[in-house]
Design an enzyme around this catalytic site. Sequence first.
Site, short mmCIF file in Angstrom:
data_model
loop_
_atom_site.label_atom_id
_atom_site.label_comp_id
_atom_site.label_asym_id
_atom_site.label_seq_id
_atom_site.Cartn_x
_atom_site.Cartn_y
_atom_site.Cartn_z
N MET A 1 0.85 -1.20 0.00
CA MET A 1 0.00 0.00 0.00
C MET A 1 0.88 1.25 0.00
O MET A 1 0.41 2.35 0.34
CB MET A 1 -0.92 0.00 1.22
CG MET A 1 -1.89 -1.18 1.21
SD MET A 1 -3.37 -0.85 2.16
CE MET A 1 -2.69 -0.60 3.78
N HIS B 1 9.32 -3.36 3.60
CA HIS B 1 8.93 -3.59 2.20
C HIS B 1 10.16 -3.85 1.34
O HIS B 1 10.15 -4.68 0.44
CB HIS B 1 8.21 -2.37 1.64
CG HIS B 1 6.95 -1.96 2.36
ND1 HIS B 1 6.90 -0.87 3.18
CD2 HIS B 1 5.71 -2.50 2.36
CE1 HIS B 1 5.66 -0.74 3.66
NE2 HIS B 1 4.92 -1.72 3.18
N GLN C 1 -2.78 -12.08 7.91
CA GLN C 1 -2.90 -11.86 6.46
C GLN C 1 -2.15 -12.96 5.69
O GLN C 1 -2.67 -13.52 4.73
CB GLN C 1 -2.34 -10.49 6.11
CG GLN C 1 -2.20 -10.23 4.62
CD GLN C 1 -1.79 -8.81 4.34
OE1 GLN C 1 -2.62 -7.92 4.42
NE2 GLN C 1 -0.54 -8.57 4.00
N ARG D 1 2.42 2.74 9.60
CA ARG D 1 1.61 3.51 10.57
C ARG D 1 2.45 4.07 11.71
O ARG D 1 1.93 4.86 12.51
CB ARG D 1 0.48 2.65 11.12
CG ARG D 1 -0.60 2.35 10.07
CD ARG D 1 -1.83 1.70 10.67
NE ARG D 1 -2.96 1.72 9.76
CZ ARG D 1 -3.31 0.70 8.96
NH1 ARG D 1 -2.62 -0.42 8.98
NH2 ARG D 1 -4.34 0.80 8.14
P1 AMP Z 1 1.47 -2.94 3.44
O1 AMP Z 1 2.02 -1.87 2.55
O2 AMP Z 1 1.35 -2.52 4.87
O3 AMP Z 1 0.22 -3.56 2.88
O4 AMP Z 1 2.56 -4.10 3.44
C1 AMP Z 1 2.97 -4.69 2.25
C2 AMP Z 1 3.76 -5.93 2.58
O5 AMP Z 1 4.90 -5.58 3.35
C3 AMP Z 1 2.94 -6.93 3.43
O6 AMP Z 1 3.19 -8.23 2.97
C4 AMP Z 1 3.50 -6.70 4.80
O7 AMP Z 1 3.39 -7.83 5.64
C5 AMP Z 1 4.95 -6.39 4.50
N1 AMP Z 1 5.57 -5.70 5.63
C6 AMP Z 1 5.08 -4.63 6.31
N2 AMP Z 1 5.89 -4.30 7.34
C7 AMP Z 1 6.91 -5.20 7.32
C8 AMP Z 1 8.06 -5.40 8.15
N3 AMP Z 1 8.33 -4.63 9.18
N4 AMP Z 1 8.89 -6.44 7.83
C9 AMP Z 1 8.63 -7.24 6.77
N5 AMP Z 1 7.56 -7.09 5.96
C10 AMP Z 1 6.71 -6.09 6.23
#
Ligand code: AMP
Length: 271
Positions: free
Chosen positions: A26, A33, A148, A182
């Site tokens: 997102m 990421h 998720q 966040r």
């Molecule tokens: P999001 O943009 O929050 O939807 O996250 C996109 C992807 O990045 C999802 O698969 C999350 O689980 C992963 N992600 C978010 N934060 C972390 C983190 N601290 N370490 C590893 N992967 C992450």
Amino acid sequence: MKVVSTVAELRQLIPGSGTVGFVPTMGALHEGHQSLINRARSENDFAVVSIFVNPAQFAPGEDFDRYPRTLESDLERCREVDAVFVPGVPEMYPVFPPAAKVTFPELADKLEGEVRPGHFDGVGLVVSKLFNIVGPCRAYFGKKDRQQLAIIRRLVLDLNFPVDVIGCETVRESDGLALSSRNVYLSDDERARAVKLSRALFSINESRSSDVAELRASALQILDGETVDYLVIADPDNLDPVTELTRPAVALGAMRLGNTRLIDNLDIDPK
Ligand code: AMP
């Protein structure tokens, strides 16, 4: 790196042979990421990142409107990938809300689902759409969002998506706080308190006790005074609470700091 905003343009870019690695996000990209993006790049012939704040996974009153949007710096983090897909809402949902539903009654109603009803239906739908659009061989998801990840694994199993789902380790700040888009919402005081969540989870792994109730109680002590939505020790596949630690488990927690909800989890070794 090619940046495209339509399904038609993206399909034109994706090669007909070789492996395609995909990272759905997102945006507001951080080192967490980045670790997924780097793996997608190094393990595949062609790497695709999507950046889409999916309205279908936000309930009214949640932070859809104020979710951080940082496209310019996000594209910097994607410089080495082959294609970045940045669709607008009408491209992903020509009619909104969509009529089709993907639901996971068992897996999605607990934990996050209790606080965010409908959230995982929105996730399941957008990930299904993105898999159909991108056609990846491998898709990279963070263990940070453990429920998720469990749901996406079931989605792929139940609906026969020909995708290998790769769960990637959580990237943390040096004090243990899991990186999250966040975290920018946190005030200095909230940021200082936020670390208690990972500390509580790590304490479960560090303890020699195998008594789940005792482990939970002492982890909750670390979070004393904070608003905790849940802290459970669960089976990694179905996320149901476990009563003994004879097999690998996962500890999952969620806390609120002001208007911000933080989630985290940790693999727990059998004792
Ligand atoms: P999001 O943009 O929050 O939807 O996250 C996109 C992807 O990045 C999802 O698969 C999350 O689980 C992963 N992600 C978010 N934060 C972390 C983190 N601290 N370490 C590893 N992967 C992450």
